[in-house]
Each structure stands twice: as structure tokens, then as C-alpha cells.
Scaffold this motif. Structure first.
Motif, PDB file in Angstrom:
ATOM      1  N   UNK A 197      -2.662   7.901  14.266  1.00  0.00           N
ATOM      2  CA  UNK A 197      -3.600   7.419  13.294  1.00  0.00           C
ATOM      3  C   UNK A 197      -2.806   7.058  12.136  1.00  0.00           C
ATOM      4  N   UNK A 198      -3.131   5.708  11.689  1.00  0.00           N
ATOM      5  CA  UNK A 198      -2.444   5.235  10.536  1.00  0.00           C
ATOM      6  C   UNK A 198      -3.429   5.000   9.389  1.00  0.00           C
ATOM      7  N   UNK A 199      -3.242   5.396   8.309  1.00  0.00           N
ATOM      8  CA  UNK A 199      -3.677   5.455   7.251  1.00  0.00           C
ATOM      9  C   UNK A 199      -3.077   4.474   5.898  1.00  0.00           C
ATOM     10  N   UNK A 200      -3.897   3.613   5.370  1.00  0.00           N
ATOM     11  CA  UNK A 200      -3.125   2.688   4.279  1.00  0.00           C
ATOM     12  C   UNK A 200      -2.687   3.502   3.065  1.00  0.00           C
ATOM     13  N   UNK A 201      -1.221   3.232   2.730  1.00  0.00           N
ATOM     14  CA  UNK A 201      -0.679   3.833   1.204  1.00  0.00           C
ATOM     15  C   UNK A 201      -1.804   3.810   0.092  1.00  0.00           C
ATOM     16  N   UNK A 202      -2.556   2.660   0.279  1.00  0.00           N
ATOM     17  CA  UNK A 202      -3.357   2.458  -0.932  1.00  0.00           C
ATOM     18  C   UNK A 202      -4.269   3.800  -1.151  1.00  0.00           C
ATOM     19  N   UNK A 203      -4.656   4.437  -0.226  1.00  0.00           N
ATOM     20  CA  UNK A 203      -5.530   5.469  -0.292  1.00  0.00           C
ATOM     21  C   UNK A 203      -4.864   6.683  -1.020  1.00  0.00           C
ATOM     22  N   UNK A 204      -3.498   6.708  -1.099  1.00  0.00           N
ATOM     23  CA  UNK A 204      -2.901   7.705  -2.024  1.00  0.00           C
ATOM     24  C   UNK A 204      -2.730   7.256  -3.457  1.00  0.00           C
ATOM     25  N   UNK A 205      -2.572   8.460  -4.284  1.00  0.00           N
ATOM     26  CA  UNK A 205      -2.281   8.296  -5.667  1.00  0.00           C
ATOM     27  C   UNK A 205      -0.816   7.977  -5.671  1.00  0.00           C
ATOM     28  N   UNK A 206      -0.522   6.688  -6.179  1.00  0.00           N
ATOM     29  CA  UNK A 206       1.022   6.454  -6.356  1.00  0.00           C
ATOM     30  C   UNK A 206       1.772   6.625  -7.513  1.00  0.00           C
ATOM     31  N   UNK A 207       2.631   7.572  -7.419  1.00  0.00           N
ATOM     32  CA  UNK A 207       3.339   7.849  -8.897  1.00  0.00           C
ATOM     33  C   UNK A 207       4.657   7.167  -8.841  1.00  0.00           C
ATOM     34  N   UNK A 208       5.158   7.227 -10.017  1.00  0.00           N
ATOM     35  CA  UNK A 208       6.334   6.362 -10.316  1.00  0.00           C
ATOM     36  C   UNK A 208       7.398   7.190 -10.583  1.00  0.00           C
ATOM     37  N   UNK A 209       7.722   8.402  -9.837  1.00  0.00           N
ATOM     38  CA  UNK A 209       8.800   9.277  -9.897  1.00  0.00           C
ATOM     39  C   UNK A 209       9.932   8.840  -8.863  1.00  0.00           C
ATOM     40  N   UNK A 210      11.011   8.820  -9.347  1.00  0.00           N
ATOM     41  CA  UNK A 210      12.115   8.476  -8.565  1.00  0.00           C
ATOM     42  C   UNK A 210      12.970   9.677  -7.997  1.00  0.00           C
ATOM     43  N   UNK A 211      12.665  11.158  -8.515  1.00  0.00           N
ATOM     44  CA  UNK A 211      13.089  12.192  -7.979  1.00  0.00           C
ATOM     45  C   UNK A 211      12.362  13.190  -7.138  1.00  0.00           C
ATOM     46  N   UNK A 212      11.489  12.327  -6.404  1.00  0.00           N
ATOM     47  CA  UNK A 212      10.496  13.020  -5.437  1.00  0.00           C
ATOM     48  C   UNK A 212      11.403  12.479  -4.044  1.00  0.00           C
ATOM     49  N   UNK A 213      11.400  13.201  -3.164  1.00  0.00           N
ATOM     50  CA  UNK A 213      11.972  12.868  -1.844  1.00  0.00           C
ATOM     51  C   UNK A 213      11.057  13.313  -0.611  1.00  0.00           C
ATOM     52  N   UNK A 214       9.890  12.648  -0.112  1.00  0.00           N
ATOM     53  CA  UNK A 214       8.885  13.397   0.536  1.00  0.00           C
ATOM     54  C   UNK A 214       8.364  12.374   1.676  1.00  0.00           C
ATOM     55  N   UNK A 215       9.090  11.303   1.664  1.00  0.00           N
ATOM     56  CA  UNK A 215       8.568  10.096   2.631  1.00  0.00           C
ATOM     57  C   UNK A 215       9.696   9.392   3.015  1.00  0.00           C
ATOM     58  N   UNK A 216       9.470   8.514   4.087  1.00  0.00           N
ATOM     59  CA  UNK A 216      10.367   7.705   4.696  1.00  0.00           C
ATOM     60  C   UNK A 216      10.447   6.387   4.078  1.00  0.00           C
ATOM     61  N   UNK A 217      11.347   5.553   3.649  1.00  0.00           N
ATOM     62  CA  UNK A 217      11.397   4.378   3.085  1.00  0.00           C
ATOM     63  C   UNK A 217      12.319   3.582   4.207  1.00  0.00           C
ATOM     64  N   UNK A 218      11.811   2.235   4.646  1.00  0.00           N
ATOM     65  CA  UNK A 218      12.599   1.499   5.614  1.00  0.00           C
ATOM     66  C   UNK A 218      12.626   0.262   4.851  1.00  0.00           C
ATOM     67  N   UNK A 219      13.952  -0.565   5.187  1.00  0.00           N
ATOM     68  CA  UNK A 219      14.227  -1.679   4.403  1.00  0.00           C
ATOM     69  C   UNK A 219      14.682  -2.804   5.393  1.00  0.00           C
ATOM     70  N   UNK A 220      14.321  -3.950   5.164  1.00  0.00           N
ATOM     71  CA  UNK A 220      14.511  -4.891   6.125  1.00  0.00           C
ATOM     72  C   UNK A 220      15.716  -6.025   5.383  1.00  0.00           C
ATOM     73  N   UNK A 221      16.670  -5.730   6.011  1.00  0.00           N
ATOM     74  CA  UNK A 221      17.866  -6.558   5.408  1.00  0.00           C
ATOM     75  C   UNK A 221      18.184  -7.837   5.943  1.00  0.00           C
ATOM     76  N   UNK A 222      18.584  -8.760   5.119  1.00  0.00           N
ATOM     77  CA  UNK A 222      18.795  -9.857   5.332  1.00  0.00           C
ATOM     78  C   UNK A 222      20.158 -10.190   6.309  1.00  0.00           C
TER      79      UNK A 222
END
Length: 789
Positions: A197-222
Motif C-alpha cells: 500500500x502506498x500513501x502520499x508523503x503529503x499526509x505526514x507532518x514534514x519537518x526541516x531537520x537534517x539530522x534525522x535518519x529514518x527514511x530512504x531518499x533516492x536521487x535521479x542523476x543526470x
């Protein structure tokens, strides 16, 4: 001519049925093992390659270097890196964040626990997942939209198109309707992302902390980007954008971001797939499986050589007649190579049948879902053809050269002697049993290490403890639930913790030094329930209000790392809530994590703002059914909208070692197959030896030698070969197993008895194998072997 070759080959196979069956069976087992390993290796290497843009997708990972020089590696990030790097770096074309979570789902007044992934709305533009219903471009645009996989959609809505229908998800302790906007086909088996099941990230309360490490981030590189240079740019952006947070936190660890190729993630041991991703693998296991397969195939080929040459004297007259009739050596070589390839082909066909029969068991052992249809892959078919040709050539080349070289005069007068002193065949037997002894030593070591882990004193009592996962439950309701259960005499104790295992965090001790540790939120009954002693100070107390507000317990390892001589009264300062906590007790170290992890320092808290996530209940061993029934009734009455799922704690602990248990089985199967095929080869060599020394045995019997003495004489040669193989395999196995054991902080020591046991076992098996031929030769009538002289 070719037709004549086939006739001769079939005639020879038919006249020597037993040896033909042994040859074919040995080769087929070796080939089947290689086929299965090919399937496994291909599946491992194919992970995530189905994504159309896989080569340009990178997983963002983190290295954290502490002041003492220790480097910690994380495969998680916070919310900020993806958007910031895309905004400021032209090489970053897009990003997607993925975070695994669990939702309580309600459908028709039934509640279920459902695994879900928070993802960004552009998920389907980055990853390639075929859609069954709906439009992937806008499926995740609305906050209360969800995407289901086809098996989950069928679970909740049955067959048919569920797009537009609603499903109630529990959000902040309230059920809210979510609209199904799309349904994907079942995720590929070789995908690190398994969609349920996929749920939109918009549902979460998004913080601006850099020093949290709890999710995966994937980048598409040129395409064409220099990844090393981009890594430097990424870290420059991080240091600029996160400067104030780094300064405010007082974090002395040096954080650096690293780009990990998507295609390298599945088998990475530094940055494994987690935080919602699946099937993280260790390449060591692929190497082990490949080694076992090559061992077995090599032994099967050695078998073929030994068994073929052992029957060479039976065909001496045939070879002599063919040469007298004008047969060329080249033609004889072609004939014997043809027989070798015919046997290999039969073994190949049988191997395919064995693979089909063994695949379900192999899937269980390796936690795979491999299908027989995978065998039809062009790459695999090419690999199998290569193995077939190589096996046929290697297996038949030496026998063909030996047999075709016989002198026709010698063969027709039955004076052919086996070439040389049989060094090659003996060398091959030594190699066989070297590999077999190596695997037996490995098997005994793995068994011993596994038993050591399973019987290790963890420092707490997990027997008859029921564990219920119930994330973020209301504390007031838990108190009611606890009180109701306490009235039942079959319920001995009830407690709870935060769930999900201890949390990694850091704090300042005594106002100066900061270091990392694990934080566990518990109540006053937690340590007594698990029978973990307090070695200094006291436990938490319900009657002391200050305990929940400002007291903590620490483990012995925490005290050791902090360097405290008198821990009671020391202070711990959490930067997150700017409050100091006093140490009131020291808890004896116990292994709450798998024994594959080192003992970590732990701090125990009763902070009231932390939710409960796991409930633990110790029950009466004599009345388990009644106790479990009562627990289920009370749980459903108090928490009607939380799925009731329980396990016994000792079963949860055993599950931590499932991987070790499965590899123990795999190594054992490999050792058994190796011994079996090796013994077949030894049987052939014993036959050759008895045939070659028939007249010697007859003369010894005429001169008065007893059967026992002859048997001992014939068996001595094989015993020497086994002992030589033990001398060779022992240092190799010791070195290999010592390297393997280094993966475990708590491990056995390799005693001499392991190597002695393996040697004695192989020797006994070998002697039993050759005893049939040696005794048969020793009791034979000497007249039959000497009358032609």
C-alpha cells in the motif's frame, strides 16, 4: 561411423548398468546444484534492474564519523536532502523519499494490520511498476489517496476494479476514509521495493531537520555525471543548509552523504536496504553457495574420470580389436568423448528433473520465490550449455586419451596394466575428500556456532512471555487492560515498552561529554517481568512521581562507556527537551538484540510523552490456552480497533537466527551430497584396485594370507589418501571458518576435536564404502585369478 559410435556407446552403457547409473547420477547431482545456484545468482544480480532508469537512480546514504574516529553507516536520511539537492544541483534531476510504516486498516468493521510505504507523488515517474488500474501520473496527488497492490486490493475488495472505493485508515487514533486511486500488479520478486500500500508523503507532518535518519531518499542523476564530484557538491550543500542545526545540536559527529547506486543496494553490507525496503542480502551467501556448487560439480567430474578409467581394463580387448581392424587413435578418442558427452547429456536431462523437484525445498532454504520458468532465460540456457560442454569435455578427455593409447598386442593377450602408478586417480580422490572434509568441518563449525547462539545465556528470562505488537496505544487504556489481566491467576505479570526495539540517540553526561547509546522506554514492571536484576541503586517505582519526570536507569555497558565509578546520582542531558535526568539505578547487561550485534549501552526511561508499542505478559506455564484466551478477549474489548497479534518472546528470539539456521541446513545438504558423490568415486577406485591386484591377492592367499590381512592391506591405501586429504583440508577449513566466525561478536573457539571428528567421520565412511570390494576380492577363490598364468 557415427552410427557405429552410438551403437558401441549404448552397448557399453547397457552392459555396465550399475556404473552407468552411478556416473549419470553423480553428474546430474552436480549439474543440478550448479543450475540452482545459477538461478540464485541471477536473481541476486537482477535486483531492481527492471526499473527503466535503474542505471541513473542512486540511493542516498550517510557516513557519521564520531570524535573518537569510529564511522557509523546509515542508509536513511531525513526530509530535507532530496528537495534541497534537487533545487541547488543541476545534476540531480529528481528525487523520491520512501518510508515504511504500519497502518491499522478497517474494512466492514474488521481491523487489519497493513504494511504501507509513504512515498512522494512522483514515485511512478522514477520507479517502473506496471499498473493494473488507474493513472500512475496522478495517483498520489491527493493527500487521502492510496495505491494498492493487486493482492492487497483483492484482500479488501475482492476481484474487480476497486478504484474509487474507500478504505478506512487509522490516523492520529481516528479512522479516516482513503480513496483507492490505482492498483499495481504484484511487485517483481527481485525488487527491493515491495508495494503493498502506498500513501502520499503529503499526509505526514514534514519537518526541516537534517539530522534525522529514518527514511530512504533516492536521487535521479543526470547521465554522464561524475559521481565523485557530485558527492562533494552534495556535502557542500548540506554543510551550508544545515549549518545552524549542526551548531544548535552541538553534534560533534561529522556527517557526510554518499551516493550508492540502486543496483548495488541489494547486496550491500554497508548501506543495506531497510526503512521500508525489502530483501537486503549479504553477498557472502552467494559466494558460499557458488563454492558449494563448484565443489559438488568438481567432485562429480572427478567421479566420472575415476569410474570410466576403472572400467578401462574391461574394454581392453575391444580397443585391441578396433586397432587391429584399422581403427585410428583419433577415432577411438572421438568414440570415448562421444560416450562422455552422451552420459553428460543424460545427466543434464536428469539434472533438469532434479531441479524441478528440488526447487520448492531450495526456495525454502534460501528465502526465494524462484520459478522453474526462470531456467528458460537466454543467459541461463547459454550458461547451462557451457556447463554441459565443459563437463563433457573435462570428464571424458583424460579417459579417452588413456583408453585410446592401449597397445593392441598387450590388450589382446590381456597384459594391459593401468598407466603409471595411478597417481592421477589417487590425486583426484585426495581432492574429492579434501573438499568433503572441508565441508564437514564447516558444517560442524556452523552447527556448533548456531547451538552456541541458541543456548547462550541472554541475561533475561523469555520463557512463557507473550509479546503483543500494538503500536502507539493509549496509556490510560493500557492501565485498564493491565489491571484487568492482573485479576487472572494465570497472568503473572504485565508490562510494556515503546516497541520497535531500542532507539538510537545521544546525550550529554555531566554537562561535558556527549556519546551515543540506545534508549528504551519502559514501565516499572518491565525489568522484574524479564527477571533482569538491578546491580546498583533501585528500579523505577510507581509511587515516586519524580521517576517518570526526571529519573533514568542505565546499563552496565553505559556505565563502562561513560567511565563512571559512582553512577548513582550522575546526570544525563538530552538536547531534544533541554532537561537533565538523574541516574537512580544500574541494570545488569542483557542481550536484548541479536547476538550478531555487540552489546550496546542502554538508557531506560519512563518519560510520559513516549507511547507504548509492545505489551509483554508472563503467563502460567500450566494453563497457557486459558491464559491466551483471556488475553485475547481483554485486548479486543479494550482495543477494538487494533489488530490482535501475539507471539511468544522466545520464538521472536529464535527468529533472529533464521538466517543462520537456514545456512546451517544448506551447508549440511552440501556436505551430505559431497560425501555421497565422493564415496561413489571411491567405490570406483576400490573396484579398479581390486581388479588390478587380482593376481596379487590370489598369490597372497595361496601363500597363506588371511582374509582379514588382505582386507587391511587393500584398505590401507585408501586410508592414507583420506589422511592426506585431512592434512590438506584442515588448515584451509580453519582459516575459512575463523574468518566466518569473525562476523559474530559472541562465538565459539575452534577446538581440535572438530578437525579430528571430521577426519574420523570421513575415514569411516570411506572404509565402509571400499569394504564391499575389498572383502569381495579377499574372499574370492585364488584359482580363478591364477589359472590363466
Amino acid at each position: 561411423m557415427i552410427r557405429n559410435y552410438f551403437k558401441a556407446a549404448f552397448r557399453n552403457l547397457w552392459c555396465n548398468k550399475a556404473f552407468s547409473v552411478i556416473n549419470i547420477l553423480g553428474l546430474s547431482v552436480g549439474l543440478a546444484c550448479c543450475m540452482l545456484i545459477f538461478l540464485y545468482a541471477m536473481d541476486e544480480l537482477s535486483y531492481d534492474r527492471f526499473n527503466a532508469n535503474a542505471a541513473n537512480i542512486y540511493h542516498l546514504a550517510v557516513n557519521s564519523k564520531s570524535p573518537d574516529g569510529e564511522v557509523h553507516k546509515f542508509s536513511g536520511t531525513g526530509n530535507m536532502p532530496g528537495p534541497s539537492f534537487k533545487r541547488q544541483l543541476p545534476e540531480v534531476e529528481d528525487f523520491v523519499r520512501i518510508y515504511g510504516t504500519d497502518y491499522t486498516v478497517k474494512r466492514d468493521n474488521e481491523v487489519f494490520d497493513q504494511v504501507a510505504l509513504f512515498v512522494d507523488s512522483n514515485f511512478f515517474s522514477v520507479f517502473t511498476f506496471p499498473m493494473l488500474y488507474g493513472n500512475p501520473q496522478n495517483a498520489l496527488n491527493a493527500p487521502n489517496s492510496i495505491v494498492l497492490s493487486e493482492e492487497i486490493a483483492e484482500k479488501y475488495f475482492g476481484r474487480g476494479n476497486p478504484v474509487g472505493k474507500t478504505l478506512d485508515l487509522k490516523v492520529h487514533n481516528k479512522f479516516q476514509p482513503f480513496t483507492v486511486t490505482a492498483v499495481t500488479r504484484k511487485s517483481p520478486q527481485n525488487s527491493s521495493i515491495k508495494i503493498k500500500m502506498l500513501v502520499p508523503q503529503k499526509l505526514r507532518t514534514m519537518d526541516d531537520h537534517w539530522l534525522n535518519f529514518f527514511q530512504n531518499t533516492f536521487l535521479v542523476i543526470r547521465p554522464g555525471t561524475d559521481i565523485r564530484q557530485l558527492n562533494a557538491k552534495i556535502n557542500k550543500v548540506y554543510l551550508s543548509d544545515a549549518a545552524s542545526q549542526i551548531k544548535e545540536s552541538g553534534d560533534k559527529d561529522k556527517i557526510t552523504y554518499v551516493l550508492q547506486p540502486l543496483l548495488a543496494m541489494h547486496t550491500s553490507t554497508d548501506y543495506p536496504a531497510n526503512n521500508g525496503l525489502s530483501d537486503a542480502s549479504n553477498p557472502t551467501y552467494s559466494y558460499i553457495l557458488t563454492g558449494i556448487a563448484l565443489f559438488i560439480l568438481a567432485i562429480a567430474c572427478i567421479n566420472f574420470v575415476n569410474l570410466t578409467v576403472s572400467r578401462s581394463l574391461k574394454r581392453a580387448k575391444e580397443i585391441g580389436i578396433r586397432k587391429v581392424m584399422g581403427g585410428l587413435r583419433k577415432q577411438l578418442i572421438m568414440q570415448f568423448l562421444g560416450e562422455s558427452f552422451m552420459l553428460s547429456f543424460m545427466a543434464f536431462v536428469l539434472a533438469i528433473l532434479l531441479v524441478q523437484l528440488a526447487l520448492p525445498l531450495f526456495n525454502v532454504l534460501t528465502n526465494k520465490v524462484l520459478d522453474f520458468s526462470y531456467l528458460l532465460s537466454l543467459k541461463l540456457v547459454a550458461g547451462y550449455i557451457g556447463i554441459f560442454l565443459l563437463t563433457g569435455l573435462l570428464s571424458g578427455f583424460y579417459p579417452a586419451l588413456v583408453l585410446s593409447g592401449f597397445s593392441p598386442v598387450q590388450t589382446l593377450y590381456n597384459r594391459t596394466q593401468y598407466v603409471g602408478k595411478n597417481y592421477l586417480s589417487k590425486g583426484l580422490v585426495v581432492l574429492q575428500f579434501t573438499l568433503a572434509t572441508f565441508l564437514i568441518i564447516s558444517t560442524v563449525t556452523i552447527y556448533s556456532q548456531f547451538n552456541y547462539l541458541m543456548n547462550f545465556d541472554l541475561g533475561y528470562n523469555d520463557k512463557n512471555v507473550v509479546s503483543i505488537f500494538a503500536f502507539s496505544i493509549d496509556k490510560a487504556k493500557f492501565s485498564t487492560f493491565k489491571n484487568e489481566l492482573s485479576k487472572d491467576p494465570n497472568i503473572l505479570s504485565v508490562t510494556a515498552d515503546q516497541g520497535g526495539g531500542p532507539w538510537g540517540t545521544s546525550a550529554v553526561i555531566n554537562g561535558s561529554r556527549e556519546f551515543g547509546f540506545n534508549l528504551q522506554h519502559i514501565d516499572e514492571d518491565y525489568l522484574p517481568l524479564f527477571q533482569v536484576p538491578i546491580v546498583k541503586g533501585r528500579n523505577f517505582s510507581k509511587t515516586m512521581v519524580s521517576d517518570s519526570a526526571g529519573s533514568v536507569l542505565v546499563s552496565e555497558e553505559f556505565v563502562k562507556k561513560a567511565g563512571w565509578k559512582n553512577p548513582i546520582g550522575q546526570t544525563v542531558d538530552f538536547a531534544s527537551d533541554k532537561r537533565k535526568y538523574n541516574v537512580v539505578g544500574v541494570v545488569k547487561d542483557y542481550h536484548y538484540q541479536s547476538l550478531t550485534e555487540k552489546m550496546s549501552p542502554v538508557l531506560y526511561s519512563m518519560k510520559p510523552d513516549y507511547p507504548w508499542g509492545n505489551i509483554f505478559i508472563r503467563i502460567n506455564d500450566q494453563n497457557k490456552p486459558e491464559a491466551l484466551n483471556h488475553i485475547g478477549q481483554e485486548f479486543k474489548a479494550e482495543f477494538p480497533f487494533i489488530p490482535y497479534q501475539y507471539k511468544f518472546k522466545d520464538d521472536e528470539v529464535a527468529e533472529q537466527y533464521d538466517k543462520e539456521a537456514k545456512w546451517k541446513q544448506i551447508i549440511t545438504f552440501g556436505a551430505v551430497l559431497t560425501i555421497f558423490i565422493s564415496c561413489i568415486g571411491l567405490f570406483g577406485l576400490a573396484t579398479l584396485s581390486a581388479e588390478r591386484r587380482k593376481k596379487e591377492i590370489g598369490i597372497r592367499k595361496v601363500l597363506g594370507a588371511s582374509v582379514e590381512r588382505i582386507v587391511r592391506k587393500l584398505s590401507a591405501d585408501f586410508s592414507v589418501l583420506i589422511l592426506i586429504s585431512a592434512v590438506i583440508s584442515t588448515p584451509a577449513a580453519r582459516w575459512t571458518m575463523q574468518r566466518w566466525l569473525e562476523n559474530y561478536p559472541y562465538r565459539i573457539t575452534m577446538d581440535a576435536w572438530v578437525f579430528l571428528l571430521a577426519t574420523v567421520f570421513v575415514l569411516l565412511i570411506a572404509l565402509i564404502t571400499v569394504s564391499f570390494q575389498t572383502i569381495k576380492a579377499a574372499v574370492a577363490n585364488p584359482v580363478n585369478s591364477l589359472r590363466s598364468e
